[in-house]
Design a protein around this motif. Structure first.
Motif, PDB file in Angstrom:
ATOM      1  N   ILE A 109       1.590   4.008  -3.028  1.00 46.15           N
ATOM      2  CA  ILE A 109       2.972   3.833  -3.480  1.00 46.15           C
ATOM      3  C   ILE A 109       3.281   2.332  -3.496  1.00 46.15           C
ATOM      4  O   ILE A 109       2.423   1.511  -3.149  1.00 46.15           O
ATOM      5  CB  ILE A 109       3.979   4.595  -2.579  1.00 46.15           C
ATOM      6  CG1 ILE A 109       3.967   4.052  -1.152  1.00 46.15           C
ATOM      7  CG2 ILE A 109       3.667   6.085  -2.578  1.00 46.15           C
ATOM      8  CD1 ILE A 109       5.090   4.609  -0.283  1.00 46.15           C
ATOM      9  N   LYS A 110       4.498   1.983  -3.892  1.00 41.57           N
ATOM     10  CA  LYS A 110       4.853   0.568  -3.992  1.00 41.57           C
ATOM     11  C   LYS A 110       4.668  -0.129  -2.644  1.00 41.57           C
ATOM     12  O   LYS A 110       4.878   0.466  -1.598  1.00 41.57           O
ATOM     13  CB  LYS A 110       6.307   0.416  -4.455  1.00 41.57           C
ATOM     14  CG  LYS A 110       6.467   0.803  -5.904  1.00 41.57           C
ATOM     15  CD  LYS A 110       7.601   0.060  -6.582  1.00 41.57           C
ATOM     16  CE  LYS A 110       7.758   0.552  -8.014  1.00 41.57           C
ATOM     17  NZ  LYS A 110       6.534   0.380  -8.823  1.00 41.57           N
ATOM     18  N   ASN A 111       4.281  -1.402  -2.706  1.00 39.62           N
ATOM     19  CA  ASN A 111       4.149  -2.193  -1.483  1.00 39.62           C
ATOM     20  C   ASN A 111       5.451  -2.115  -0.687  1.00 39.62           C
ATOM     21  O   ASN A 111       6.538  -2.094  -1.276  1.00 39.62           O
ATOM     22  CB  ASN A 111       3.849  -3.650  -1.827  1.00 39.62           C
ATOM     23  CG  ASN A 111       2.493  -3.807  -2.502  1.00 39.62           C
ATOM     24  OD1 ASN A 111       1.633  -2.942  -2.389  1.00 39.62           O
ATOM     25  ND2 ASN A 111       2.317  -4.914  -3.204  1.00 39.62           N
ATOM     26  N   ASP A 112       5.356  -2.100   0.632  1.00 39.43           N
ATOM     27  CA  ASP A 112       6.564  -1.896   1.440  1.00 39.43           C
ATOM     28  C   ASP A 112       7.603  -2.982   1.218  1.00 39.43           C
ATOM     29  O   ASP A 112       8.792  -2.743   1.328  1.00 39.43           O
ATOM     30  CB  ASP A 112       6.207  -1.747   2.938  1.00 39.43           C
ATOM     31  CG  ASP A 112       5.430  -2.929   3.496  1.00 39.43           C
ATOM     32  OD1 ASP A 112       5.074  -3.842   2.715  1.00 39.43           O
ATOM     33  OD2 ASP A 112       5.179  -2.936   4.719  1.00 39.43           O
ATOM     34  N   LEU A 114       7.933  -4.531  -1.722  1.00 34.66           N
ATOM     35  CA  LEU A 114       8.275  -4.417  -3.146  1.00 34.66           C
ATOM     36  C   LEU A 114       7.791  -5.572  -4.013  1.00 34.66           C
ATOM     37  O   LEU A 114       8.032  -5.586  -5.215  1.00 34.66           O
ATOM     38  CB  LEU A 114       9.798  -4.267  -3.349  1.00 34.66           C
ATOM     39  CG  LEU A 114      10.390  -2.935  -2.907  1.00 34.66           C
ATOM     40  CD1 LEU A 114      11.911  -3.013  -2.920  1.00 34.66           C
ATOM     41  CD2 LEU A 114       9.927  -1.801  -3.814  1.00 34.66           C
ATOM     42  N   GLN A 152       0.259   0.313  -1.457  1.00 32.21           N
ATOM     43  CA  GLN A 152       0.467   0.858  -0.109  1.00 32.21           C
ATOM     44  C   GLN A 152      -0.198   2.233   0.010  1.00 32.21           C
ATOM     45  O   GLN A 152       0.287   3.217  -0.546  1.00 32.21           O
ATOM     46  CB  GLN A 152       1.975   0.958   0.189  1.00 32.21           C
ATOM     47  CG  GLN A 152       2.249   1.493   1.576  1.00 32.21           C
ATOM     48  CD  GLN A 152       3.730   1.618   1.902  1.00 32.21           C
ATOM     49  OE1 GLN A 152       4.066   2.127   2.965  1.00 32.21           O
ATOM     50  NE2 GLN A 152       4.609   1.164   1.033  1.00 32.21           N
ATOM     51  N   VAL A 154      -1.029   5.674   1.376  1.00 34.16           N
ATOM     52  CA  VAL A 154      -0.355   6.658   2.226  1.00 34.16           C
ATOM     53  C   VAL A 154      -1.104   7.984   2.173  1.00 34.16           C
ATOM     54  O   VAL A 154      -1.726   8.325   1.165  1.00 34.16           O
ATOM     55  CB  VAL A 154       1.119   6.909   1.799  1.00 34.16           C
ATOM     56  CG1 VAL A 154       1.947   5.651   1.970  1.00 34.16           C
ATOM     57  CG2 VAL A 154       1.203   7.406   0.367  1.00 34.16           C
ATOM     58  N   ARG A 182      -1.089   2.627   5.471  1.00 40.39           N
ATOM     59  CA  ARG A 182      -1.255   3.325   6.742  1.00 40.39           C
ATOM     60  C   ARG A 182      -2.551   2.862   7.416  1.00 40.39           C
ATOM     61  O   ARG A 182      -3.602   2.805   6.771  1.00 40.39           O
ATOM     62  CB  ARG A 182      -1.315   4.831   6.525  1.00 40.39           C
ATOM     63  CG  ARG A 182      -0.066   5.427   5.900  1.00 40.39           C
ATOM     64  CD  ARG A 182       1.150   5.308   6.819  1.00 40.39           C
ATOM     65  NE  ARG A 182       2.330   5.849   6.137  1.00 40.39           N
ATOM     66  CZ  ARG A 182       3.086   5.158   5.280  1.00 40.39           C
ATOM     67  NH1 ARG A 182       2.817   3.900   5.012  1.00 40.39           N
ATOM     68  NH2 ARG A 182       4.113   5.730   4.691  1.00 40.39           N
TER      69      ARG A 182
ATOM     70  N   ILE B  14       7.742  10.132   3.445  1.00 43.21           N
ATOM     71  CA  ILE B  14       7.208   8.939   2.799  1.00 43.21           C
ATOM     72  C   ILE B  14       8.335   7.918   2.651  1.00 43.21           C
ATOM     73  O   ILE B  14       9.385   8.228   2.089  1.00 43.21           O
ATOM     74  CB  ILE B  14       6.648   9.273   1.395  1.00 43.21           C
ATOM     75  CG1 ILE B  14       5.513  10.282   1.486  1.00 43.21           C
ATOM     76  CG2 ILE B  14       6.246   8.006   0.655  1.00 43.21           C
ATOM     77  CD1 ILE B  14       4.146   9.714   1.690  1.00 43.21           C
ATOM     78  N   LEU B  15       8.101   6.728   3.163  1.00 45.37           N
ATOM     79  CA  LEU B  15       9.077   5.652   2.984  1.00 45.37           C
ATOM     80  C   LEU B  15       9.230   5.399   1.487  1.00 45.37           C
ATOM     81  O   LEU B  15       8.249   5.345   0.760  1.00 45.37           O
ATOM     82  CB  LEU B  15       8.544   4.385   3.665  1.00 45.37           C
ATOM     83  CG  LEU B  15       9.354   3.114   3.411  1.00 45.37           C
ATOM     84  CD1 LEU B  15      10.621   3.112   4.243  1.00 45.37           C
ATOM     85  CD2 LEU B  15       8.514   1.885   3.711  1.00 45.37           C
ATOM     86  N   PRO B  17      10.223   2.722  -0.895  1.00 43.78           N
ATOM     87  CA  PRO B  17      10.572   1.293  -0.941  1.00 43.78           C
ATOM     88  C   PRO B  17      11.653   0.972  -1.966  1.00 43.78           C
ATOM     89  O   PRO B  17      12.496   0.109  -1.726  1.00 43.78           O
ATOM     90  CB  PRO B  17       9.241   0.616  -1.331  1.00 43.78           C
ATOM     91  CG  PRO B  17       8.168   1.612  -1.025  1.00 43.78           C
ATOM     92  CD  PRO B  17       8.796   2.951  -1.223  1.00 43.78           C
ATOM     93  N   GLN B  18      11.664   1.699  -3.084  1.00 47.07           N
ATOM     94  CA  GLN B  18      12.682   1.411  -4.102  1.00 47.07           C
ATOM     95  C   GLN B  18      14.066   1.815  -3.619  1.00 47.07           C
ATOM     96  O   GLN B  18      15.045   1.081  -3.787  1.00 47.07           O
ATOM     97  CB  GLN B  18      12.339   2.147  -5.397  1.00 47.07           C
ATOM     98  CG  GLN B  18      11.055   1.667  -6.019  1.00 47.07           C
ATOM     99  CD  GLN B  18      10.724   2.416  -7.299  1.00 47.07           C
ATOM    100  OE1 GLN B  18      10.830   1.876  -8.384  1.00 47.07           O
ATOM    101  NE2 GLN B  18      10.321   3.662  -7.155  1.00 47.07           N
TER     102      GLN B  18
END
Lengths: 238, 86
Positions: A109-112, A114, A152, A154, A182, B14-15, B17-18
């Motif tokens: 997913i997107k980098n924490d 952003l 990211q 996960v 993670r 799930i975090l 981020p957006q």
């Protein structure tokens, strides 16, 4: 022996929006293999011995990174071949394609934070027993470029525990986690060790003068070359 | 013309981020009422005929196999959203 190595043909797939296919092909050549260009819409793998899914932004990362490329005709053939033991390496967007194709678990997913990250990244080789890592020592620190926004890694805790327990974490970020992945996971392998995916880019660190900085000077680093010599060695042994 | 709407959200664990970036921006514009934001996706699937149970079933399958990735996302709704003309 060198003749056998030179005979190994490594496919490099180009999807619409792939960026690093030329660099991946060049890395194969510098390692002593013969790169073969494969087109996403063609289900014929031309008898290659292994495949690299290179980085980029296939289909503009629309839907999810790698989600649309997963349905390319070439991918059907690659999934079948990978299940039969053919070595497959997914780099960055190629790693995302492998997770979307369910050849590797988890997702990106997107980098924490952003932000797009572009830097020289230190990794530890956590599993030096795969088709793509056997040229390294267990625990060896390597430096290769990292450049992505959706990096990211996960997965649920059970999957992460399985990956750790089975030695399937192939690479871990060192000296700081660049994207919130993670357990600092930078790359993973399947149980058989023929399918490996990672977010950083070994193909950009294969020739002195064009790689990351190392102890011998700026741009001197060639730590990524081992991925490609590894697969050639594993094909000779197979 | 029929329409099926599919809504997909990041999994709760799930975090997002957006969503986190959006909730950070809201108070800067004076919206202080909102303590959290999660950002998902809405797909509108057009069909030439009616939305039959078969069409809805196909939409559900597309939702779980293509439109979402079950590792990181949940399909929260698959609904017949055909507009009834007066």
């Amino acid at each position: 022996m060198p003749e056998t190595l030179a005979a190994a043909r490594i496919g490099v797939v180009t999807f619409p929006g792939t960026l690093d296919d030329r660099d991946a092909a060049r890395a194969v050549r510098l390692a002593g293999g013969e790169p073969v260009s494969l087109w996403h819409a063609d289900g014929d793998l031309q008898g290659v011995d292994a495949v690299v899914l290179p980085g980029g932004f296939s289909y503009g990362d629309y839907l999810r990174a790698g989600a649309i490329s997963r349905f390319a005709p070439a991918m059907d053939a690659i999934v079948d071949a990978a299940k039969g033991g053919m070595p497959v390496l997914g780099i960055c967007n190629g790693f995302q394609v492998l997770t979307e194709a369910h050849l590797l678990p988890g997702s990106m997913i997107k980098n924490d934070h952003l932000h797009f990250v572009c830097r020289e990244q230190v990794l530890s080789v956590e599993n030096a027993d795969t088709a793509w890592t056997n040229a390294y020592e267990q625990g060896q620190r390597i430096t290769i470029p990292l450049k992505n926004q959706d990096g990211q890694f996960v997965a649920d805790e059970r999957t992460l525990d399985e990956l750790e327990g089975e030695g399937r974490v192939a690479f871990r970020y060192q000296d700081g986690n660049p994207n919130g992945s993670r357990r600092d996971i930078a790359g993973i392998t399947n149980a058989r060790g023929n399918v490996v995916g990672l977010m950083p880019h070994p193909e950009h660190a294969v020739e002195a003068g064009f790689g990351p900085a190392d102890a011998t000077g700026p741009r001197a680093g060639t730590d990524g070359l081992g991925f490609f010599t590894s697969v050639l060695a594993s094909l000779v042994r197979a | 013309m029929g329409r099926v709407v599919v809504e997909v959200m990041p999994k709760p664990e799930i975090l997002d981020p957006q969503g986190k970036a959006v909730v950070g921006a809201l108070p800067r514009l004076g919206f202080t009422q909102f303590s959290g934001v999660r950002q998902g996706k809405r797909f509108e699937l057009e069909v030439d005929g009616e939305v039959t149970p078969e069409v809805l079933a196909a939409a559900r399958e597309a939702a779980t196999t293509v439109l979402s990735n079950p590792v990181i996302e949940d399909v929260v709704a698959v609904t017949d959203a055909t507009e009834v003309s007066a």
